[in-house]
Design a protein around this motif. Structure first.
Motif, PDB file in Angstrom:
ATOM      1  N   GLY A 149       5.329  -1.430  29.370  1.00 25.40           N
ATOM      2  CA  GLY A 149       6.118  -2.516  29.109  1.00 25.40           C
ATOM      3  C   GLY A 149       6.167  -3.078  27.820  1.00 25.40           C
ATOM      4  N   ALA A 150       5.640  -2.414  26.660  1.00 26.09           N
ATOM      5  CA  ALA A 150       5.597  -3.041  25.276  1.00 26.09           C
ATOM      6  C   ALA A 150       6.765  -1.998  24.470  1.00 26.09           C
ATOM      7  CB  ALA A 150       4.433  -2.445  24.757  1.00 26.09           C
ATOM      8  N   GLU A 151       7.469  -2.761  23.798  1.00 30.76           N
ATOM      9  CA  GLU A 151       8.424  -2.137  23.035  1.00 30.76           C
ATOM     10  C   GLU A 151       7.712  -1.774  21.445  1.00 30.76           C
ATOM     11  OE1 GLU A 151      12.463  -3.426  20.338  1.00 30.76           O
ATOM     12  OE2 GLU A 151      11.714  -4.666  21.800  1.00 30.76           O
ATOM     13  N   VAL A 152       7.778  -0.496  21.228  1.00 28.62           N
ATOM     14  CA  VAL A 152       7.273   0.147  20.145  1.00 28.62           C
ATOM     15  C   VAL A 152       8.430   0.051  18.932  1.00 28.62           C
ATOM     16  CG1 VAL A 152       6.330   1.870  18.972  1.00 28.62           C
ATOM     17  CG2 VAL A 152       5.701   1.599  21.342  1.00 28.62           C
ATOM     18  N   VAL A 153       8.480  -1.005  17.831  1.00 26.44           N
ATOM     19  CA  VAL A 153       9.464  -1.123  16.844  1.00 26.44           C
ATOM     20  C   VAL A 153       9.112  -0.106  15.763  1.00 26.44           C
ATOM     21  CG1 VAL A 153       9.745  -3.189  17.599  1.00 26.44           C
ATOM     22  CG2 VAL A 153       8.045  -3.108  15.825  1.00 26.44           C
ATOM     23  N   ALA A 154       7.929   0.572  15.461  1.00 26.21           N
ATOM     24  CA  ALA A 154       7.693   1.397  14.547  1.00 26.21           C
ATOM     25  C   ALA A 154       6.404   2.148  15.026  1.00 26.21           C
ATOM     26  CB  ALA A 154       7.237   0.715  13.327  1.00 26.21           C
ATOM     27  N   ILE A 155       6.404   3.454  14.350  1.00 23.57           N
ATOM     28  CA  ILE A 155       5.445   4.356  14.731  1.00 23.57           C
ATOM     29  C   ILE A 155       5.016   5.155  13.410  1.00 23.57           C
ATOM     30  CG2 ILE A 155       6.872   6.035  15.832  1.00 23.57           C
ATOM     31  CD1 ILE A 155       4.524   6.853  17.624  1.00 23.57           C
ATOM     32  N   ARG A 156       3.752   5.168  12.972  1.00 24.22           N
ATOM     33  CA  ARG A 156       3.632   6.007  11.800  1.00 24.22           C
ATOM     34  C   ARG A 156       2.359   7.061  12.144  1.00 24.22           C
ATOM     35  NH1 ARG A 156       3.969   6.055   6.073  1.00 24.22           N
ATOM     36  NH2 ARG A 156       2.316   6.979   5.236  1.00 24.22           N
ATOM     37  N   GLY A 157       2.566   8.315  11.972  1.00 23.67           N
ATOM     38  CA  GLY A 157       1.344   9.371  12.090  1.00 23.67           C
ATOM     39  C   GLY A 157       0.985   9.581  10.819  1.00 23.67           C
ATOM     40  N   SER A 158      -0.484   9.850  10.615  1.00 25.55           N
ATOM     41  CA  SER A 158      -0.909  10.362   9.357  1.00 25.55           C
ATOM     42  C   SER A 158      -1.262  11.718   9.327  1.00 25.55           C
ATOM     43  CB  SER A 158      -2.272   9.561   9.175  1.00 25.55           C
ATOM     44  OG  SER A 158      -1.961   8.208   9.100  1.00 25.55           O
ATOM     45  N   GLY A 159      -1.126  12.636  10.542  1.00 25.68           N
ATOM     46  CA  GLY A 159      -1.425  13.951  10.344  1.00 25.68           C
ATOM     47  C   GLY A 159      -2.844  14.435  10.078  1.00 25.68           C
ATOM     48  N   ILE A 160      -3.721  13.531  10.570  1.00 22.98           N
ATOM     49  CA  ILE A 160      -5.098  13.968  10.553  1.00 22.98           C
ATOM     50  C   ILE A 160      -5.479  14.691  11.795  1.00 22.98           C
ATOM     51  CG2 ILE A 160      -7.405  13.241  10.206  1.00 22.98           C
ATOM     52  CD1 ILE A 160      -5.582  12.589   7.867  1.00 22.98           C
ATOM     53  N   ILE A 161      -6.091  16.013  11.765  1.00 23.71           N
ATOM     54  CA  ILE A 161      -6.075  16.775  12.881  1.00 23.71           C
ATOM     55  C   ILE A 161      -7.511  16.341  13.485  1.00 23.71           C
ATOM     56  CG2 ILE A 161      -6.545  19.249  13.590  1.00 23.71           C
ATOM     57  CD1 ILE A 161      -3.465  18.578  13.017  1.00 23.71           C
ATOM     58  N   THR A 162      -8.575  16.283  12.670  1.00 18.39           N
ATOM     59  CA  THR A 162      -9.881  15.974  13.440  1.00 18.39           C
ATOM     60  C   THR A 162     -10.497  14.648  13.208  1.00 18.39           C
ATOM     61  OG1 THR A 162     -11.238  16.578  11.441  1.00 18.39           O
ATOM     62  CG2 THR A 162     -10.517  18.247  12.548  1.00 18.39           C
ATOM     63  N   ALA A 163     -11.198  14.313  14.362  1.00 16.07           N
ATOM     64  CA  ALA A 163     -11.870  13.134  14.350  1.00 16.07           C
ATOM     65  C   ALA A 163     -12.891  12.972  13.301  1.00 16.07           C
ATOM     66  CB  ALA A 163     -12.656  13.032  15.646  1.00 16.07           C
ATOM     67  N   ALA A 164     -13.586  14.115  12.846  1.00 16.89           N
ATOM     68  CA  ALA A 164     -14.826  14.021  11.910  1.00 16.89           C
ATOM     69  C   ALA A 164     -13.865  13.649  10.642  1.00 16.89           C
ATOM     70  CB  ALA A 164     -15.148  15.477  11.736  1.00 16.89           C
ATOM     71  N   GLU A 165     -12.796  14.098  10.434  1.00 16.79           N
ATOM     72  CA  GLU A 165     -12.273  13.461   8.964  1.00 16.79           C
ATOM     73  C   GLU A 165     -11.846  12.037   9.025  1.00 16.79           C
ATOM     74  OE1 GLU A 165      -8.103  14.092   6.075  1.00 16.79           O
ATOM     75  OE2 GLU A 165      -8.974  15.644   7.730  1.00 16.79           O
ATOM     76  N   VAL A 166     -11.188  11.671   9.948  1.00 15.89           N
ATOM     77  CA  VAL A 166     -10.885  10.276  10.438  1.00 15.89           C
ATOM     78  C   VAL A 166     -12.348   9.196  10.214  1.00 15.89           C
ATOM     79  CG1 VAL A 166     -10.354   8.521  12.099  1.00 15.89           C
ATOM     80  CG2 VAL A 166      -9.167  10.365  11.829  1.00 15.89           C
ATOM     81  N   GLY A 167     -13.665   9.774  10.876  1.00 11.07           N
ATOM     82  CA  GLY A 167     -14.644   9.065  10.789  1.00 11.07           C
ATOM     83  C   GLY A 167     -15.138   8.867   9.287  1.00 11.07           C
ATOM     84  N   THR A 168     -14.684   9.629   8.281  1.00  6.59           N
ATOM     85  CA  THR A 168     -15.090   9.450   7.016  1.00  6.59           C
ATOM     86  C   THR A 168     -14.310   8.183   6.228  1.00  6.59           C
ATOM     87  OG1 THR A 168     -13.610  10.838   6.124  1.00  6.59           O
ATOM     88  CG2 THR A 168     -15.588  11.871   6.830  1.00  6.59           C
ATOM     89  N   TRP A 169     -13.276   7.716   6.903  1.00  3.32           N
ATOM     90  CA  TRP A 169     -12.599   6.827   6.459  1.00  3.32           C
ATOM     91  C   TRP A 169     -13.188   5.391   6.092  1.00  3.32           C
ATOM     92  CZ3 TRP A 169      -6.602   6.826   7.860  1.00  3.32           C
ATOM     93  CH2 TRP A 169      -5.999   7.956   7.286  1.00  3.32           C
ATOM     94  N   GLY A 170     -13.019   4.657   5.005  1.00  3.34           N
ATOM     95  CA  GLY A 170     -13.639   3.332   4.682  1.00  3.34           C
ATOM     96  C   GLY A 170     -12.549   2.097   4.728  1.00  3.34           C
ATOM     97  N   ARG A 171     -12.884   1.016   4.237  1.00  3.86           N
ATOM     98  CA  ARG A 171     -11.978  -0.134   4.281  1.00  3.86           C
ATOM     99  C   ARG A 171     -10.685   0.195   3.598  1.00  3.86           C
ATOM    100  NH1 ARG A 171     -10.845  -4.126   0.988  1.00  3.86           N
ATOM    101  NH2 ARG A 171     -10.370  -6.388   1.818  1.00  3.86           N
ATOM    102  N   ASP A 172     -10.597   0.629   2.313  1.00  2.58           N
ATOM    103  CA  ASP A 172      -9.375   0.918   1.731  1.00  2.58           C
ATOM    104  C   ASP A 172      -8.317   1.792   2.591  1.00  2.58           C
ATOM    105  OD1 ASP A 172     -10.394  -0.616   0.019  1.00  2.58           O
ATOM    106  OD2 ASP A 172     -10.913   0.845  -1.708  1.00  2.58           O
ATOM    107  N   GLU A 173      -8.826   2.826   3.244  1.00  7.94           N
ATOM    108  CA  GLU A 173      -8.206   3.836   4.002  1.00  7.94           C
ATOM    109  C   GLU A 173      -7.467   2.994   5.145  1.00  7.94           C
ATOM    110  OE1 GLU A 173     -10.866   6.527   1.805  1.00  7.94           O
ATOM    111  OE2 GLU A 173     -11.141   4.537   2.887  1.00  7.94           O
TER     112      GLU A 173
END
Length: 244
Positions: A149-173
């Motif tokens: 029931g939510a309206e999605v007004v914008a969507i952005r994907g970052s193209g990251i394939i692995t969770a391992a890479e995502v887990g390295t992101w810090g505050r700035d990212e």
């Protein structure tokens, strides 16, 4: 096997190893008598790809961790993964949770439903998605939220394939992801990946965007408390933990 200890507990099934340290951090931030034990599930292939996510969220992989959670006193269980729940679609995700609840003989939910319930709790209608995933996977999340029931007004994907890479992101990212995914019409911004560390940045995120921000590990722990009919007010865990 770890023995149960006293006090209420919500158990989390967490895929692999990425941002699982958000859970003990949130447990400490809650400063309540609720424990948040976590068991790692076997993810198979670490890939934000539909076929891999369907296998990652299969009933057999989730069932394998249930007994350990119960031995640690879990009174409810949450599948702490967004992509490997919403990729099943609304009805498939409901069946996933139903099977998990039946296997555990406990109340159960998943991060995808946690997002749906959190949006409703905040009284929001319009949301923006700031995802680490590839665009095609993020679109599955958009479809899931629309079914809620939510309206999605914008969507952005970052193209990251692995969770391992995502887990390295810090505050700035993390802050840059949220800024890039925000939209003026969005009442709430969603960061849907449980592989993303966000527990330490919730106050910064909301200050940066001047609106509520919902992140995966935040909503997952909130959902677990909801299953136990527990409410804990913690401003440092974001608007959800004060108004939700």
């Amino acid at each position: 096997m770890t023995q149960a200890t006293t006090g209420p507990a919500v158990g989390f099934l967490y895929p692999g190893y990425s941002a699982e340290d958000d859970y003990p951090r949130i447990e400490e931030m809650l400063a309540a008598d609720v424990r948040l034990p976590l068991v790692h599930t076997d993810i198979g292939e670490d890939a934000h790809r539909v076929d891999a996510l369907l296998e990652m969220g299969s009933a057999s992989r989730l069932a394998a961790g249930v007994e350990e959670l119960k031995s640690r006193g879990a009174q409810a269980v949450v599948w702490a993964c967004t992509s490997a729940s919403f990729v099943f679609g609304w009805e498939g995700a409901r069946e996933q949770v139903r099977e998990l609840s039946e296997t555990a003989a406990l109340p159960a939910s998943s991060t995808s439903f946690a997002f749906a319930h959190a949006i409703q709790a905040l009284g929001a209608e319009r949301v923006a998605i700031a995802a680490t995933y590839p665009e095609d996977v993020a679109e599955h999340f958009m479809a899931f939220l629309k079914a809620a029931g939510a309206e999605v007004v914008a969507i952005r994907g970052s193209g990251i394939i692995t969770a391992a890479e995502v887990g390295t992101w810090g505050r700035d990212e993390v802050l840059e992801l949220a800024r890039a995914g925000d939209h003026p019409d969005a009442q709430v911004v969603l960061l849907p990946d449980t592989a993303l560390h966000t527990a330490a940045y919730l106050v910064d995120l909301e200050a940066e965007l001047c609106k509520p921000v919902l992140t995966a590990n935040q909503v997952t722990t909130w959902e677990g408390l909801r299953l136990l009919n527990r409410t804990v007010s913690r401003p440092d865990l974001g608007t959800l933990y004060t108004k939700g």
